[in-house]
Enzyme design. Structure first.
Site, short mmCIF file in Angstrom:
data_model
loop_
_atom_site.label_atom_id
_atom_site.label_comp_id
_atom_site.label_asym_id
_atom_site.label_seq_id
_atom_site.Cartn_x
_atom_site.Cartn_y
_atom_site.Cartn_z
CB SER A 168 -0.98 -0.02 1.17
OG SER A 168 -0.59 0.83 2.20
CB ALA A 215 0.06 1.39 -4.25
CG ASP A 244 6.43 -3.48 -2.16
OD1 ASP A 244 6.76 -4.60 -2.59
OD2 ASP A 244 5.94 -3.30 -1.04
O1 PMV Z 1 6.89 -6.36 3.29
P1 PMV Z 1 6.26 -7.55 2.63
O2 PMV Z 1 5.25 -8.21 3.47
O3 PMV Z 1 5.80 -7.26 1.23
O4 PMV Z 1 7.39 -8.69 2.50
C1 PMV Z 1 8.63 -8.46 1.97
C2 PMV Z 1 9.26 -9.74 1.48
C3 PMV Z 1 10.47 -10.20 2.26
O5 PMV Z 1 11.09 -11.18 1.42
C4 PMV Z 1 10.04 -10.86 3.55
C5 PMV Z 1 11.45 -9.09 2.57
C6 PMV Z 1 12.18 -8.49 1.38
O6 PMV Z 1 12.74 -7.39 1.54
O7 PMV Z 1 12.23 -9.10 0.30
#
Ligand code: PMV
Length: 330
Positions: free
Chosen positions: A116, A119, A160
């Site tokens: 979130s 985004a 992300d």
């Molecule tokens: O923050 P999340 O829930 O999207 O998880 C990140 C994914 C992990 O592999 C746990 C951490 C990372 O930095 O890749």
């Protein structure tokens, strides 16, 4: 310059394979989901950046780096810091200064591992760029949003902001170019939110400590997750739902072995499988947050009910191939 309001929207994400292992090696396979953050930006005549976070019930403005609450407690401004920085970096990039009114809405659950924050950062950059009549490429939007994310999250992987900018399915591996895929056919998922917030950093640290204590054992688990992710990507490309489901189940077991699942996640995962899901696993860092189940039209309702019964919040999601978009509102 003419004042105009510009709305930008950007999707959240779910990790289908490879969380935690990606910290060490190998890929994570990440999906953009059709839950979006929506940001409207408009120039103002002063030099303040005003935020209205309608869904979260607070608003306030930044004068320089200082946050002044209008509605809600002052500490809530911390949540907005990444977006303020993203907005300022966008102005710097466009060599413009202005005050801004920024309104944030989002249907992506917060602090649940569904991307979130990124985004909202991506949509903020795109909306501010539009309101300032700037010409931003997708690459610009992605990297300016990353600047905001860094302020709050240290050095995030960059998954992300990439998935929010471009949408679709990404294969992410440290030190390698991101690969983006379009899959044949539609995949339908039910995401179950435990409604328990968690900190990604704490869970990554927990796995790190286990790795220090039992390096050989944990290395073996990581290797197995890497294999699961590679096979998972193949299965996605083949649109082989049974195989994707099997691999999700295996991935969940391996994440449990790393100690990042909790009973509520396990309950929801097993309840979904018992209600006809092809497979189900936790998604993201674990410790709370969400699980994800692969379904078809037929069993979706049953899986939703099963998640409710475990006191989770179900969301039916598709993969979204639409990354960030902008439109003028006037
Ligand atoms: O923050 P999340 O829930 O999207 O998880 C990140 C994914 C992990 O592999 C746990 C951490 C990372 O930095 O890749």
């Amino acid at each position: 310059m003419m004042k105009m309001a510009v709305e930008a929207t950007a999707p959240g994400k779910a990790i289908l394979f490879g969380e935690h292992s990606v910290v060490y090696r190998g890929p994570a396979i990440v999906l953009a989901i059709d839950k979006r953050a929506r940001v409207v930006a408009e120039r103002t005549d002063d030099d303040k950046i005003f935020f209205d976070a309608l869904d979260l019930g607070f608003s306030g403005f930044f004068d320089g780096e200082t946050y002044y609450a209008v509605n809600g407690e002052p500490w809530r401004g911390r949540r907005l810091l990444a977006f303020m920085v993203a907005a300022r970096k966008t102005m710097e990039h466009l060599d413009t200064e202005s005050g801004l009114n920024i309104t944030i809405r989002s249907d992506i659950p917060v602090a649940a591992g569904l991307g979130s924050s990124a985004a909202v950062s991506v949509a903020t950059v795109a909306a501010v760029g539009g309101a300032l009549d700037g010409d931003l490429s997708q690459e610009d939007i992605c990297s300016l949003a990353y600047e905001g994310e860094k302020v709050v999250h240290g050095t995030p992987s960059g998954v992300d902001n990439n998935i929010s900018t471009y949408g679709g399915v990404l294969r992410y591996e440290r030190g390698r170019e991101l690969e983006r895929f379009e899959l044949e056919g539609e995949l339908l998922f039910v995401i179950g939110n435990t409604l328990r917030r968690r900190s990604t950093k704490k869970l990554v640290d927990r796995v790190g400590r286990l790795m220090e204590r039992e390096p050989e054992l944990v290395d073996g688990i990581i290797d197995s997750i890497v294999r699961t992710s590679e096979n998972g990507l193949e299965a996605l490309k083949e649109a082989n739902l049974n195989r994707i489901g099997d691999l999700m189940n295996v991935n969940h077991g391996l994440l449990s072995a790393l100690g990042v699942s909790i009973s509520r996640l396990d309950l929801m995962v097993h309840a979904s499988r018992g209600s006809g899901a092809y497979g189900a696993k936790l998604t993201g860092a674990g410790g709370g947050g969400c699980m994800i189940a692969l379904t078809d039209g037929e069993n979706t309702g049953r899986i939703q009910k099963a998640i409710y019964r475990c006191r989770g919040e179900p969301h039916v999601v598709n993969i979204s191939y639409e990354g960030v978009n902008t439109r003028r509102l006037d």
